[in-house]
Design a protein around this motif. Structure first.
Motif, PDB file in Angstrom:
ATOM      1  N   ASP A 359      -0.569  -4.311 -33.087  1.00 26.75           N
ATOM      2  CA  ASP A 359      -0.372  -5.095 -31.962  1.00 26.75           C
ATOM      3  C   ASP A 359      -0.353  -4.305 -30.912  1.00 26.75           C
ATOM      4  OD1 ASP A 359       0.079  -7.726 -33.244  1.00 26.75           O
ATOM      5  OD2 ASP A 359       2.193  -7.128 -33.760  1.00 26.75           O
ATOM      6  N   ARG A 360      -0.242  -3.027 -30.819  1.00 30.85           N
ATOM      7  CA  ARG A 360      -0.134  -2.200 -29.759  1.00 30.85           C
ATOM      8  C   ARG A 360      -1.313  -1.415 -29.694  1.00 30.85           C
ATOM      9  NH1 ARG A 360       4.209  -4.152 -31.289  1.00 30.85           N
ATOM     10  NH2 ARG A 360       6.183  -4.298 -29.980  1.00 30.85           N
ATOM     11  N   LEU A 361      -1.983  -0.759 -30.787  1.00 37.89           N
ATOM     12  CA  LEU A 361      -3.099   0.008 -30.591  1.00 37.89           C
ATOM     13  C   LEU A 361      -4.554  -0.658 -30.803  1.00 37.89           C
ATOM     14  CD1 LEU A 361      -1.525   3.008 -32.833  1.00 37.89           C
ATOM     15  CD2 LEU A 361      -1.403   2.527 -30.189  1.00 37.89           C
ATOM     16  N   GLY A 362      -4.420  -1.752 -31.226  1.00 37.34           N
ATOM     17  CA  GLY A 362      -5.694  -2.574 -31.629  1.00 37.34           C
ATOM     18  C   GLY A 362      -6.171  -2.357 -33.306  1.00 37.34           C
ATOM     19  N   SER A 363      -6.800  -3.171 -33.755  1.00 34.07           N
ATOM     20  CA  SER A 363      -7.170  -3.310 -35.196  1.00 34.07           C
ATOM     21  C   SER A 363      -8.113  -2.316 -35.668  1.00 34.07           C
ATOM     22  CB  SER A 363      -7.451  -4.771 -35.406  1.00 34.07           C
ATOM     23  OG  SER A 363      -6.389  -5.548 -35.199  1.00 34.07           O
ATOM     24  N   ARG A 364      -9.108  -2.362 -34.793  1.00 34.50           N
ATOM     25  CA  ARG A 364     -10.631  -1.452 -35.430  1.00 34.50           C
ATOM     26  C   ARG A 364     -10.110  -0.177 -35.895  1.00 34.50           C
ATOM     27  NH1 ARG A 364     -15.844  -0.468 -31.828  1.00 34.50           N
ATOM     28  NH2 ARG A 364     -14.204   0.300 -30.324  1.00 34.50           N
ATOM     29  N   PRO A 606      -5.617  -4.525 -27.062  1.00 33.85           N
ATOM     30  CA  PRO A 606      -5.531  -4.243 -28.319  1.00 33.85           C
ATOM     31  C   PRO A 606      -4.670  -5.086 -29.251  1.00 33.85           C
ATOM     32  CG  PRO A 606      -3.555  -3.157 -26.751  1.00 33.85           C
ATOM     33  CD  PRO A 606      -4.777  -3.836 -26.072  1.00 33.85           C
ATOM     34  N   THR A 607      -4.340  -6.250 -28.765  1.00 36.10           N
ATOM     35  CA  THR A 607      -3.872  -7.489 -29.496  1.00 36.10           C
ATOM     36  C   THR A 607      -4.789  -8.129 -30.152  1.00 36.10           C
ATOM     37  OG1 THR A 607      -3.769  -8.716 -27.653  1.00 36.10           O
ATOM     38  CG2 THR A 607      -1.957  -7.569 -27.914  1.00 36.10           C
ATOM     39  N   THR A 608      -4.102  -9.165 -30.944  1.00 33.59           N
ATOM     40  CA  THR A 608      -5.179  -9.926 -31.776  1.00 33.59           C
ATOM     41  C   THR A 608      -5.954 -10.840 -31.098  1.00 33.59           C
ATOM     42  OG1 THR A 608      -3.460 -11.560 -32.228  1.00 33.59           O
ATOM     43  CG2 THR A 608      -3.511  -9.389 -33.733  1.00 33.59           C
ATOM     44  N   GLY A 609      -6.107 -11.058 -29.965  1.00 31.61           N
ATOM     45  CA  GLY A 609      -6.841 -12.147 -29.262  1.00 31.61           C
ATOM     46  C   GLY A 609      -5.918 -13.118 -28.851  1.00 31.61           C
ATOM     47  N   THR A 610      -6.502 -13.888 -27.687  1.00 33.48           N
ATOM     48  CA  THR A 610      -5.691 -15.083 -27.093  1.00 33.48           C
ATOM     49  C   THR A 610      -6.072 -16.140 -27.647  1.00 33.48           C
ATOM     50  OG1 THR A 610      -7.259 -14.933 -25.210  1.00 33.48           O
ATOM     51  CG2 THR A 610      -5.254 -13.459 -25.020  1.00 33.48           C
ATOM     52  N   THR A 611      -5.409 -17.272 -27.324  1.00 30.34           N
ATOM     53  CA  THR A 611      -5.762 -18.671 -27.712  1.00 30.34           C
ATOM     54  C   THR A 611      -6.149 -19.486 -26.460  1.00 30.34           C
ATOM     55  OG1 THR A 611      -4.348 -18.415 -29.482  1.00 30.34           O
ATOM     56  CG2 THR A 611      -5.095 -20.656 -29.136  1.00 30.34           C
ATOM     57  N   THR A 612      -7.378 -19.851 -26.375  1.00 26.44           N
ATOM     58  CA  THR A 612      -7.752 -20.380 -25.167  1.00 26.44           C
ATOM     59  C   THR A 612      -8.004 -21.860 -25.583  1.00 26.44           C
ATOM     60  OG1 THR A 612     -10.129 -19.651 -25.674  1.00 26.44           O
ATOM     61  CG2 THR A 612      -8.899 -18.370 -24.215  1.00 26.44           C
ATOM     62  N   GLY A 613      -8.062 -22.934 -24.600  1.00 25.20           N
ATOM     63  CA  GLY A 613      -8.342 -24.424 -24.862  1.00 25.20           C
ATOM     64  C   GLY A 613      -6.992 -24.886 -25.602  1.00 25.20           C
ATOM     65  N   GLU A 614      -5.861 -24.363 -25.533  1.00 24.97           N
ATOM     66  CA  GLU A 614      -4.702 -24.760 -26.137  1.00 24.97           C
ATOM     67  C   GLU A 614      -3.665 -24.731 -25.352  1.00 24.97           C
ATOM     68  OE1 GLU A 614      -4.244 -26.698 -29.089  1.00 24.97           O
ATOM     69  OE2 GLU A 614      -6.532 -26.629 -29.541  1.00 24.97           O
ATOM     70  N   THR A 615      -2.639 -25.558 -25.229  1.00 26.42           N
ATOM     71  CA  THR A 615      -1.399 -25.235 -24.529  1.00 26.42           C
ATOM     72  C   THR A 615      -0.820 -23.947 -24.982  1.00 26.42           C
ATOM     73  OG1 THR A 615      -1.270 -27.577 -24.311  1.00 26.42           O
ATOM     74  CG2 THR A 615       0.744 -26.118 -23.850  1.00 26.42           C
ATOM     75  N   PRO A 616      -0.654 -22.963 -24.029  1.00 26.01           N
ATOM     76  CA  PRO A 616       0.088 -21.613 -24.310  1.00 26.01           C
ATOM     77  C   PRO A 616       1.295 -21.800 -24.774  1.00 26.01           C
ATOM     78  CG  PRO A 616      -0.054 -21.969 -22.231  1.00 26.01           C
ATOM     79  CD  PRO A 616      -0.927 -23.060 -22.585  1.00 26.01           C
TER      80      PRO A 616
END
Length: 619
Positions: A359-364, A606-616
């Motif tokens: 969540d802080r450094l990224g997944s890769r 570095p986070t897991t991605g955002t959710t777009t097209g949905e109510t946050p």
């Protein structure tokens, strides 16, 4: 009079709301139970076969043994995408809750078996299939429920806990199976009943839908071609592991070849269908996301390596190392599970920590490093002698567990964070399909490699060893021609195949007391099989290291974690008002009842991605 707009919707999931922890606890228990049942039977098989009065080494009974092991994984591999899609359409919580009820009901029926012999085995296999259906409904929707419930900055941690529970259940099941089967073989199924009843009721009372539904149609042709095609391919593996026509394996069996060819053709037809139907079973467009595609490919490679390694280590411990160190064959299943605890401990520690760090450094970086460390542990195991010192073995499997934890949590977080919210159910199912298919395929791949290595020298070695102890040549030759797969499963089942096979011929009664003691002791068979087995081990572990390297390459190619793409829909036609990059990074765009104002995609987050097209989520 016009009613004021609603400010609180059913999709509210505040970051501080205790609902997300309720969802995490319930789904973690669910995936743990589902994974536990995938491995608990593996250790309990000796007690189960004795309980239904079935000879595990009789030639016709190898199929029962294979289906007891593989049937559960096969069903889960086939169904998880379908039930994940149903979750997107009709509600993830609804499908998830139904899965808990089905899983518990099947566990009740498994806990008593009115038949003996082959009929008793068929009863267990049939209800294990239904249990796997319930398990599929749980695993396919659990990650999607968590992704909906948790805010983006905590999603990796939540999915890491969930993934740790799923894979940890596989290893804990090995110990639990030994402990419970020592009491009563039915106890391996009883244990699910009270836990299943409690969590089923709790899930119905507490879980709620927190995301919108994708009201599409069921893609029947896609479901049929995918389900039948994947089933045929995995069923062919069970035929390939059984002797056929004088061969040690069944890969020359026309039925196995026809099933593989037909299965692959149906899977190819499935891809064609999915490109043309209006409401596909899976969204092939998801594979345009690098994080989704390469994350799943990396997960498949690691799953094949991990599943095969688990079986090989159990056979190594139960069939050779423990008997050589004075353990009775009847006790080796339990002690094999205990001696593999460092593997579980390493995974249980590394999984949540890597999820938190992703969540802080990224997944890769974490996932790639975990895959490389995973391969290094294979190389270390390959260098061990058959009669190893336990502490170096414990260190190596601990490293393997840590590597698996480093990879699993960030990889799952990256996959789930790269998809739009309305497709998280099907995405979770696809991820689980890759994982379960890898586990099922690993049995065929690793056992085939091991059997091929044993077949070159085991028959001659076993025959010569028996003749040296005074066994008549025709009896020694007959025992020596025992299919290598039977020897492997005998070791896995905690059975001394030499004693088991010589007793019906009466050859033991004509030998001296010293010869009888040598043949039926704990060292004769392990000593004979050590050389051929080590040759097979080198091949198996080298293949596992290669898979880990491929997983690391795939993980590296996933790129920086992108924002989750939008789901196509009516909102795409709305006016797009760009937000200045300087403000988007700190302050979210204000929500209004009118046109949505999307933020620019972040490619360096570095986070897991955002959710777009949905109510946050509300904060």
């Amino acid at each position: 009079m016009t009613k004021p707009p609603r400010t609180r919707t059913p999709r509210r999931t505040p970051a501080g709301d205790r609902y997300k922890w309720t969802a995490l606890t319930n789904t973690t228990a669910a995936v743990f139970m589902s994974a536990l049942d995938g491995s608990i039977v593996l250790i309990a098989l000796p007690a189960i076969f004795r309980g239904v009065h079935l000879d595990p080494l009789a030639p016709g009974n190898i199929a029962y043994l294979l289906w007891m092991i593989m049937g559960y994984r096969l069903v889960q591999a086939v169904l998880v995408v379908t039930v994940g899609r149903l979750g997107d359409m009709y509600g993830r919580v609804r499908i998830y809750n139904s899965g808990f009820a089905v899983f518990t009901f099947a566990s009740v029926l498994l806990s008593f078996d009115p038949f003996d012999g082959g009929h008793g085995a068929m009863w267990l296999i049939a209800w294990r299939v239904l249990q796997a259906v319930g398990g599929s409904m749980l695993t396919a929707n659990s990650a999607a429920i968590l992704t909906d419930a948790f805010p983006e900055e905590q999603r990796g941690f939540a999915l890491g806990i969930n993934q740790v529970a799923a894979l940890g259940g596989m290893f804990i099941g090995l110990v639990a199976g030994g402990l419970l089967s020592a009491w009563d073989w039915r106890a391996v199924f009883w244990v699910n009943v009270p836990v299943g009843v409690f969590f089923t009721v709790w899930a119905y009372r507490t879980l709620r839908e927190t995301a919108g539904r994708d009201r599409g149609r069921i893609d029947w042709w896609g479901n049929i071609t995918f389900g039948v095609g994947l089933s045929a391919t995995l069923i062919a593996i069970t035929f390939g592991l059984q002797p056929y026509g004088g061969h040690t394996m069944g890969w020359t069996n026309p039925l196995a070849d026809a099933l593989i060819a037909g299965g692959l053709l149906l899977l190819a037809a499935f891809v064609v269908i999915e490109k043309r139907v209006s409401a596909p079973m899976i969204q092939l467009s998801l594979f345009r996301q690098r994080a989704f595609t390469f994350g799943n490919l990396a997960g498949l490679a690691i799953s094949i390596g991990r599943g095969g390694m688990q079986f090989v280590l159990i056979i190594w411990l139960q069939g050779i190392w423990l008997p050589l160190h004075g353990y009775d064959y009847g006790d080796t299943p339990l002690w094999a599970g205990i001696f593999m605890l460092p593997l579980t401990a390493g995974f249980l520690v590394a999984g949540p920590v890597s999820g938190y760090l992703s969540d802080r450094l990224g997944s890769r970086g974490l996932a790639t490093g975990g895959a490389l460390l995973f391969g290094a542990s294979f190389l270390g195991l390959m260098c061990l002698p058959i009669d190893f010192g336990y502490w170096i073995f414990a260190v190596l499997i601990t490293v393997n567990g840590i590597a698996s934890g480093m990879f699993a949590s960030p990889n799952s977080s990256s996959i789930m964070g790269s998809v739009p919210a309305s497709l998280r159910g099907v995405a979770s199912g696809m991820r689980a399909t890759f994982q379960n298919s890898g586990t099922a395929v690993s049995i065929g791949v690793f056992f085939s490699l091991m059997i091929a290595g044993l077949a070159r020298s085991l028959p001659h070695t076993l025959t010569a060893g028996l003749e040296q102890q005074g066994v008549p040549a025709h009896v020694a030759t007959q025992v020596g021609q025992l299919p290598p797969v039977s020897s492997l499963f005998a070791a896995q089942l905690g059975v001394n195949p030499v004693q088991h096979l010589l007793q019906p011929s009466g050859a033991l009664t004509h030998l001296t007391a010293a010869q009888q003691h040598a043949l039926t002791g704990s060292e004769f068979f392990p000593t004979l099989i050590s050389g051929p087995f080590h040759s097979g081990l080198v091949i198996v572990f080298a293949f596992g290291a290669t898979l880990a390297l491929l997983a690391a390459i795939a993980s590296l190619l996933r790129g920086a974690t992108p924002a989750a793409p939008k789901t196509p829909g009516p909102r795409t036609s709305a006016a797009r008002t760009p937000v200045p990059r300087s403000s988007a990074a700190k302050t979210p765009a204000p929500r209004t009842s009118g046109t949505a104002t999307p933020s620019p995609a972040r490619t360096d987050s570095p986070t897991t991605g955002t959710t777009t097209g949905e109510t946050p989520p509300c904060h």
